[in-house]
Design a protein around this motif. Structure first.
Motif, mmCIF file in Angstrom:
data_model
loop_
_atom_site.group_PDB
_atom_site.id
_atom_site.type_symbol
_atom_site.label_atom_id
_atom_site.label_comp_id
_atom_site.label_asym_id
_atom_site.label_seq_id
_atom_site.Cartn_x
_atom_site.Cartn_y
_atom_site.Cartn_z
ATOM 1 N N GLU A 182 1.081 -0.684 -1.299
ATOM 2 C CA GLU A 182 2.312 -0.105 -0.742
ATOM 3 C C GLU A 182 2.115 1.324 -0.251
ATOM 4 O O GLU A 182 3.094 1.983 0.101
ATOM 5 C CB GLU A 182 3.418 -0.135 -1.808
ATOM 6 N N ARG A 183 0.880 1.814 -0.187
ATOM 7 C CA ARG A 183 0.646 3.210 0.218
ATOM 8 C C ARG A 183 -0.088 3.249 1.547
ATOM 9 O O ARG A 183 -0.910 2.384 1.853
ATOM 10 C CB ARG A 183 -0.164 3.927 -0.873
ATOM 11 N N ASP A 184 0.215 4.280 2.354
ATOM 12 C CA ASP A 184 -0.454 4.396 3.654
ATOM 13 C C ASP A 184 -1.815 5.078 3.492
ATOM 14 O O ASP A 184 -2.183 5.549 2.414
ATOM 15 C CB ASP A 184 0.428 5.136 4.665
ATOM 16 N N VAL A 185 -2.572 5.122 4.591
ATOM 17 C CA VAL A 185 -3.937 5.635 4.559
ATOM 18 C C VAL A 185 -3.992 7.072 4.058
ATOM 19 O O VAL A 185 -4.826 7.434 3.224
ATOM 20 C CB VAL A 185 -4.571 5.518 5.955
ATOM 21 N N SER A 186 -3.109 7.911 4.573
ATOM 22 C CA SER A 186 -3.110 9.319 4.199
ATOM 23 C C SER A 186 -2.837 9.504 2.708
ATOM 24 O O SER A 186 -3.498 10.295 2.027
ATOM 25 C CB SER A 186 -2.060 10.074 5.023
ATOM 26 N N ASP A 187 -1.880 8.764 2.197
ATOM 27 C CA ASP A 187 -1.527 8.877 0.785
ATOM 28 C C ASP A 187 -2.675 8.380 -0.095
ATOM 29 O O ASP A 187 -2.975 8.967 -1.144
ATOM 30 C CB ASP A 187 -0.254 8.076 0.515
ATOM 31 N N LEU A 188 -3.330 7.294 0.330
ATOM 32 C CA LEU A 188 -4.461 6.781 -0.440
ATOM 33 C C LEU A 188 -5.608 7.782 -0.480
ATOM 34 O O LEU A 188 -6.220 8.006 -1.525
ATOM 35 C CB LEU A 188 -4.953 5.463 0.169
ATOM 36 N N ARG A 189 -5.912 8.412 0.670
ATOM 37 C CA ARG A 189 -7.000 9.387 0.718
ATOM 38 C C ARG A 189 -6.683 10.595 -0.150
ATOM 39 O O ARG A 189 -7.558 11.096 -0.888
ATOM 40 C CB ARG A 189 -7.254 9.781 2.166
ATOM 41 N N THR A 190 -5.439 11.064 -0.127
ATOM 42 C CA THR A 190 -5.036 12.192 -0.975
ATOM 43 C C THR A 190 -5.195 11.828 -2.453
ATOM 44 O O THR A 190 -5.710 12.614 -3.255
ATOM 45 C CB THR A 190 -3.580 12.586 -0.693
ATOM 46 N N GLY A 191 -4.784 10.622 -2.800
ATOM 47 C CA GLY A 191 -4.908 10.179 -4.180
ATOM 48 C C GLY A 191 -6.354 10.062 -4.622
ATOM 49 O O GLY A 191 -6.713 10.445 -5.750
ATOM 50 N N LEU A 192 -7.199 9.536 -3.730
ATOM 51 C CA LEU A 192 -8.622 9.422 -4.052
ATOM 52 C C LEU A 192 -9.267 10.787 -4.256
ATOM 53 O O LEU A 192 -10.045 10.992 -5.197
ATOM 54 C CB LEU A 192 -9.350 8.678 -2.931
ATOM 55 N N ASP A 193 -8.977 11.718 -3.372
ATOM 56 C CA ASP A 193 -9.562 13.054 -3.480
ATOM 57 C C ASP A 193 -9.152 13.729 -4.789
ATOM 58 O O ASP A 193 -9.976 14.375 -5.451
ATOM 59 C CB ASP A 193 -9.132 13.916 -2.292
#
Length: 365
Positions: free
Chosen positions: A255-266
Motif C-alpha cells: 500500500e506504499r508508493d515508491v518514494s515512501d518505500l525508499r524513505t522507509g528503507l533508508d
C-alpha cells in the motif's frame, strides 16, 4: 597392581553383560586397544584399554553381568619386559589396531575416559570439537592431541554475543523446525532504465507475487498445526551489518508508493548500522527478502525463520545469453531464489509465486 574398572557408559546405565574378551591373562596391550565388548540395554560397546601394560587378571567371563565401577582388568606394575603373548602392535603409537577400530554409529554417544577428559582440559580442547576414532565410539588421547594441534593454528575461542548470538539462536531453531525446499529462476531485466532502484523493484514485485499466491505470505504454528494467511505484507529485509545479520521489517509494502518505500528503507538501514532499531521493528515479518547479490553470489539455499513460510533471495545481476524475441541475445539477468517451508507450502504454490515475481520484474520500468 592396578585395576581398571568398568567405566560409566552414559545414559544412566548401571551394569553391562560381558559379550567377548579380546585379550587373555598375560597378554601385553597398548593404550586404546579393545579389551572386551559388553552389552547394555542400549547397544554393544567395545571397552578399550586405558593404558599400555601386561594383563595380570581378567574379572568375569562371557555372560557375566558387571556393575559400573566393578573391576574388569588387573594390570601388572613395573617395566613392560615380559615376552609373553603380544596382543596388538607394540611401539610408540597409541592408535588401536586398524582391524578393530570403528567410528561411533549415528546417534551413538561418544565415550570419554576421565584421563582423556583431563588431557583435554590441560590442552584447552573442547571435547565437542574432537572427532572420536577409538573402538566403539571411544575418544582417545590421540584424538584430543590431534584436535589440539589443529586448534594451535586458530584464534582464541570467541563467545558469541549480541547480533551473532541472536542469529545463531534463530538459525538453530529454524534448522530444527523448518522443512526447506527451494526453486530458482532468472528474470530478464535488460529493459530496466539506467539507475533503476533494484531493492524497490524487488519489494514491489514481492507484493505482486503475494497477491497472486497468498499462501507464501503466511505464518505457521507447528505446535497447533495452524496456518494463517495474512492480508498485509510486512516484509523483512535482511541487512548485513558486519557485526551480524539483522532483519528489520518494512510494513504494509503493498500500500506504499515508491518514494515512501525508499524513505522507509533508508531509515531502516541507518538504524540498523547504528544499532538503534526499536525491538518492535524487528518483529512480525510475514515474508523476507535477502538481496545478497549486492555483495555477491547468484543463487542460494536460504533459511526460513518461523513462523514465516518463505524467503526470497536476489543474486548478483549479470549478463547472460537469453532467448529474446525468438533470437539469442546478451541481456542483463537477475537470479532469483525462493526457499519455502514444504510442510505448508506446495511446490505448485511456490512455482506460481516465482512466476508472478519474475513476470513483474520483467516489466518495463
Amino acid at each position: 597392581m592396578r585395576q581398571f574398572v568398568l567405566p560409566d557408559l552414559g545414559e544412566g546405565l548401571e551394569e553391562a553383560e560381558i559379550v567377548s574378551w579380546y585379550v587373555n591373562e598375560g597378554d601385553h596391550v597398548v593404550t586404546d586397544q579393545p579389551l572386551v565388548s559388553v552389552e547394555t540395554d542400549k547397544a554393544v560397546v567395545e571397552v578399550p584399554s586405558p593404558s599400555s601394560g601386561r594383563i595380570l587378571r581378567l574379572f568375569g567371563a562371557k555372560g557375566d553381568v558387571v556393575k559400573v565401577g566393578a573391576p574388569l582388568v588387573e594390570f601388572a606394575e613395573g617395566p613392560e619386559q615380559d615376552t609373553g603373548t603380544i596382543v596388538g602392535e607394540l611401539g610408540t603409537s597409541e592408535q588401536p589396531p586398524a582391524a578393530t577400530t570403528s567410528r561411533p554409529a549415528a546417534g551413538q554417544k561418544v565415550q570419554v575416559f576421565p584421563a582423556v577428559r583431563a588431557l583435554a582440559r590441560k590442552l584447552d580442547v573442547d571435547l565437542e570439537l574432537v572427532e572420536a576414532t577409538g573402538p566403539g565410539g571411544f575418544m582417545t588421547r590421540a584424538d584430543v592431541e590431534r584436535a589440539a594441534k589443529g586448534l594451535s593454528h586458530t584464534g582464541p575461542a570467541e563467545l558469541l554475543r549480541g547480533l551473532r548470538r541472536a542469529m545463531a539462536q534463530r538459525m538453530t531453531a529454524a534448522h530444527a523446525e523448518i522443512v526447506p525446499a527451494s526453486v530458482t529462476d532468472e528474470a530478464d531485466i535488460d529493459d530496466w532504465r539506467t539507475g533503476e532502484d533494484v531493492t524497490i523493484r524487488l519489494v514491489r514485485a514481492i507484493a505482486v507475487a503475494c497477491k497472486a499466491e497468498p499462501s507464501l505470505n503466511a505464518w505457521y504454528n507447528s505446535g497447533a498445526g495452524e496456518r494463517r494467511l495474512i492480508d498485509r505484507i510486512d516484509l523483512g529485509i535482511a541487512v548485513d551489518t558486519g557485526g551480524g545479520l539483522i532483519v528489520p521489517v518494512l510494513r504494509n509494502v503493498a500500500e506504499r508508493d515508491v518514494s515512501d518505500l525508499r524513505t522507509g528503507l533508508d531509515r531502516m538501514r541507518a538504524d540498523a548500522v547504528a544499532r538503534s532499531i526499536p525491538p518492535g521493528e524487528l518483529r512480525g515479518a510475514t515474508i523476507t527478502l535477502s538481496n545478497f547479490g549486492m555483495i555477491g553470489g547468484r543463487f542460494a539455499s536460504l533459511i526460513v525463520v518461523p513462523p514465516q513460510v518463505a524467503i526470497i533471495g536476489a543474486g548478483r545481476i549479470t549478463q547472460g545469453v537469453v532467448a529474446y524475441r525468438g533470437q539469442p541475445a546478451v541481456r542483463r539477468v537477475l537470479p532469483l531464489s525462493l526457499t519455502f517451508d514444504h510442510r505448508v507450502v506446495t511446490g505448485g504454490e511456490a512455482a506460481r509465486f516465482l512466476v508472478a515475481l519474475k513476470s513483474d520484474l520483467e516489466q518495463f520500468s
